[in-house]
Design a protein around this motif. Sequence first.
Motif, mmCIF file in Angstrom:
data_model
loop_
_atom_site.group_PDB
_atom_site.id
_atom_site.type_symbol
_atom_site.label_atom_id
_atom_site.label_comp_id
_atom_site.label_asym_id
_atom_site.label_seq_id
_atom_site.Cartn_x
_atom_site.Cartn_y
_atom_site.Cartn_z
ATOM 1 N N PRO B 74 -52.032 10.706 19.648
ATOM 2 C CA PRO B 74 -51.160 10.243 20.739
ATOM 3 C C PRO B 74 -49.687 10.617 20.576
ATOM 4 C CG PRO B 74 -52.671 8.501 20.107
ATOM 5 C CD PRO B 74 -52.811 9.599 19.073
ATOM 6 N N LEU B 75 -49.064 10.812 21.718
ATOM 7 C CA LEU B 75 -47.637 11.120 21.801
ATOM 8 C C LEU B 75 -46.776 9.953 21.337
ATOM 9 C CD1 LEU B 75 -45.288 12.898 23.126
ATOM 10 C CD2 LEU B 75 -45.693 11.541 25.192
ATOM 11 N N VAL B 113 -41.422 8.217 20.861
ATOM 12 C CA VAL B 113 -41.988 9.515 21.218
ATOM 13 C C VAL B 113 -42.030 10.303 19.917
ATOM 14 C CG1 VAL B 113 -41.776 11.557 22.649
ATOM 15 C CG2 VAL B 113 -40.917 9.370 23.491
ATOM 16 N N ARG B 114 -43.201 10.791 19.518
ATOM 17 C CA ARG B 114 -43.372 11.321 18.161
ATOM 18 C C ARG B 114 -42.297 12.342 17.785
ATOM 19 N NH1 ARG B 114 -48.764 13.980 20.139
ATOM 20 N NH2 ARG B 114 -47.855 15.424 21.586
ATOM 21 N N TRP B 142 -51.542 21.144 17.538
ATOM 22 C CA TRP B 142 -50.518 21.850 18.303
ATOM 23 C C TRP B 142 -50.009 20.880 19.349
ATOM 24 C CZ3 TRP B 142 -48.918 26.643 16.916
ATOM 25 C CH2 TRP B 142 -49.759 27.421 16.113
ATOM 26 N N ASN B 144 -46.148 18.921 21.338
ATOM 27 C CA ASN B 144 -44.695 18.799 21.516
ATOM 28 C C ASN B 144 -44.186 17.620 20.690
ATOM 29 O OD1 ASN B 144 -46.121 16.921 23.067
ATOM 30 N ND2 ASN B 144 -44.665 16.928 24.762
ATOM 31 N N VAL B 146 -40.349 15.255 19.927
ATOM 32 C CA VAL B 146 -39.005 14.985 20.446
ATOM 33 C C VAL B 146 -38.127 14.455 19.322
ATOM 34 C CG1 VAL B 146 -37.653 13.470 21.975
ATOM 35 C CG2 VAL B 146 -39.732 14.579 22.827
ATOM 36 N N GLU B 160 -36.602 18.605 22.435
ATOM 37 C CA GLU B 160 -38.053 18.722 22.422
ATOM 38 C C GLU B 160 -38.398 20.133 21.977
ATOM 39 O OE1 GLU B 160 -40.018 18.696 26.227
ATOM 40 O OE2 GLU B 160 -41.987 18.329 25.369
ATOM 41 N N LEU B 162 -41.995 22.745 20.677
ATOM 42 C CA LEU B 162 -43.437 22.878 20.478
ATOM 43 C C LEU B 162 -43.672 23.318 19.042
ATOM 44 C CD1 LEU B 162 -44.384 24.740 23.789
ATOM 45 C CD2 LEU B 162 -44.270 22.288 23.331
#
Lengths: 483, 483
Positions: B74-75, B113-114, B142, B144, B146, B160, B162
């Motif tokens: 999870p994000l 937010v991770r 893989w 995104n 923050v 942010e 990737l």
Amino acid sequence: MGKKQSNQVKEITPMEVDFPQWYTDVISKTEMVDYSPVKGFMVIRPYGYAIWELIQKAYDKRFKETGHENMYFPLLIPESLLKKEAEHVEGFAPEVAWVTHGGDKELGERLAVRPTSETIICSMYSKWLNSYRQLPFLYNQWCNVVRWEKTTRPFLRTSEFLWQEGHTLHETAEEAQAETMQMLGIYREIAETCLAMPMVVGQKSEKEKFAGADATYTMEALMHDGQALQSGTSHNLGQHFTKAFDITYLDRNNEQSYPYHTSWGVSTRLIGGIIMVHGDDNGLVLPPMIAPIQVVVIPVAQHKEGVLDKAWEIGKILEKEYRVKVDDSDGYSPGWKFNQWEMKGVPIRLEIGPRDIENGQCVLARRDTGEKIQVSLEDVLKAVGDLLKEIQSNLYDKALKMREEKTSTAENTDEFKKNLKENPGFIKAMWCGERSCEDEIKEDTGASIRCIPFDDEQEVLYEGKCVCCGKPAKKMAYFARAY
Amino acid sequence: MGKKQSNQVKEITPMEVDFPQWYTDVISKTEMVDYSPVKGFMVIRPYGYAIWELIQKAYDKRFKETGHENMYFPLLIPESLLKKEAEHVEGFAPEVAWVTHGGDKELGERLAVRPTSETIICSMYSKWLNSYRQLPFLYNQWCNVVRWEKTTRPFLRTSEFLWQEGHTLHETAEEAQAETMQMLGIYREIAETCLAMPMVVGQKSEKEKFAGADATYTMEALMHDGQALQSGTSHNLGQHFTKAFDITYLDRNNEQSYPYHTSWGVSTRLIGGIIMVHGDDNGLVLPPMIAPIQVVVIPVAQHKEGVLDKAWEIGKILEKEYRVKVDDSDGYSPGWKFNQWEMKGVPIRLEIGPRDIENGQCVLARRDTGEKIQVSLEDVLKAVGDLLKEIQSNLYDKALKMREEKTSTAENTDEFKKNLKENPGFIKAMWCGERSCEDEIKEDTGASIRCIPFDDEQEVLYEGKCVCCGKPAKKMAYFARAY
């Protein structure tokens, strides 16, 4: 693994007993997915994620073949941007997760974790687009989105999911409509050919369409329990967003114009569909084209001389063309392994033991039918290839037959309710087009209009009288309860 | 495109005049990236994203070949989880974006937010791991992430980005160390072979290591302006997190043990590195292996009969093996197109005009050297293949030469400062190991310890005296100013 031996195999609740529990058992015992510490968020485990990678690959290839390029837009969207298109914000505001602090500081403006990216993408398109010569814009992004959901179920409805969202701009309304239909066609093509999921396609009603769209088109699949799954949508957004975001360009007549806009998406929800369309009481049944493991080679009496070597030799031959696993793990009986990989839905199990080796053959067991065939080791590569194709097409045929058996027609609401009770599934019924009838059916039965088929699949049933009010109806619609 | 003709080509600020402006010009004029409505967040446009896809593919292949599987976590991470490992939260808390509201409701607990996923992954590993028979855990994701940054620059430092993050568990400290080193090796291998970026590798100092790691290893590249870019890190996390998250398993001696843990990541930052290592005053220079377009075919006098047909014919031949674009766009001169694709860094430009066709040949122009060669049309596929290989290896050699020219040694801080001023780049210098010396150098010069090379690349300089305090020093370190 020791612990798993005792609790994983053959303890799946039968579908007929409790379908939701069957689903939960399958996804957790096969280790596709798990619940996370944050309510409503899922962890996609390797076996589930590998399926997603194969789905992604199949769609991405088609997107690129049709001229689309991938980009990446920010995760966070300023509240003011999200509010620019009125219908859109109304549709999504209740589901938005808000970032209010960065580090120790409170932000001047709240940021939405993207529930979808039309607004931020349009804000950039308005900056990039100047001339008709740049059109069409054909872009897509693969990403995560967050929608704060009250009740969730892994893959089917979760507060975060993975998806792709295509966002295109066009000179004319006709081109935008053609793009919308092209992408729906690609969605259906891959779903039917790779995922072996037959789809009903058509248009959404005004009530069910995307917040901010002129028209939404959908593909809908039917699950084993007779509920529909919206599996992919393609939206003709007209000029709603391009006007709200002031996206203009110098057109062929040297005048400032607003372009026409589409968006379209499929998500990890498709994995839930695969499970519920193809699965059975023994667990997953995976279509070969998206199975992470297409063939599992299981040595029988693997301690006997030459068995493991032969198993690996066959594995090496097969892995040149297929996704193969040789399960040479110690301490498990072949029978236990058979059950394990059956549960995981591997399309073909290849059994090889001392007697097989003596006879220069092996056994291929099909997951879809349970049938076993003996093949000569010389022909194994071709035999596996042929069988995978046959399984792929058999799964589609089975799913289509299941859907047809669960599709009925209804003349009036009594019949509608009776059908839903006795043979839940799609109900084809005439609809006058009034929201009041749509709402009444939903309230009475829980079924919604899944889609209104296109003209080539339209029918006139029961002399064209609306299933609800009995007044003249122009269109037949597919109704169902849905995930 | 009309508008672009006037402002895009040949208006790149020369590197020598203003390197940061050169970088900004290159990334925007080549349409790799754009600034978004949210400060510090970037939009990765198709030309930039296509490079990322090629980088991903190269790394992902190696991860899978070495037994790693992808997952998705999870994000959003509950604040309490993030706080479980003390050093870790201290390191990341100032950079966290916080979700406080879901829909209309305030959340009971804030969600991060991770910024990286060690904590949420460990919380799941603790649930999954029971027995030594399950180890090692070899997983990657893989996604995104923050990190709320104060000053940002596209690709190099953005709020942010990737990336991929690998997270593994092992039975022994030795295995975890071997994994940490293996992944550093893979990072370097792909960076050097595909991205043509020579790397210096080694260990981070205590000051520079990852928050919560026993040891951090890094690969560092040198940019044209003499600044270093940390390009990938691999962390041996020991048992910090496995103890904090109570990850235990039944070991081979039937006792409860804590496993050993690693994590490792590379990100879209690598794209910034490619730009600043290979680029020149005419724009991008892309290594063939990660160039979205490897060959651009440009018809000369394309209105003349047969030219366009021939250009397309050659394009078709080449696209069987390479990524090719035929630029047959109208209204632009060949010269303008030459400049455009030169700016975009396409490794080979293939020119074909009426006279070439008459002579059965075409011209290949190299982006890296500017050299032009004539090749017979019959040999074009092989000639292009050979030339792409040569360009790939030439770019690596050039970058290595550049780095060597910008690498010096310093005996004391005066020399250190002089080198940094006269020939900014890596400075190899002895270091006593004291934080005070490291801090002093950083404060005086802005240079930090990029890494301490491994034993096989260690040297004893200036009789082993620390560059700062003059006391005996055991190790040589690479210092540089860094992005």
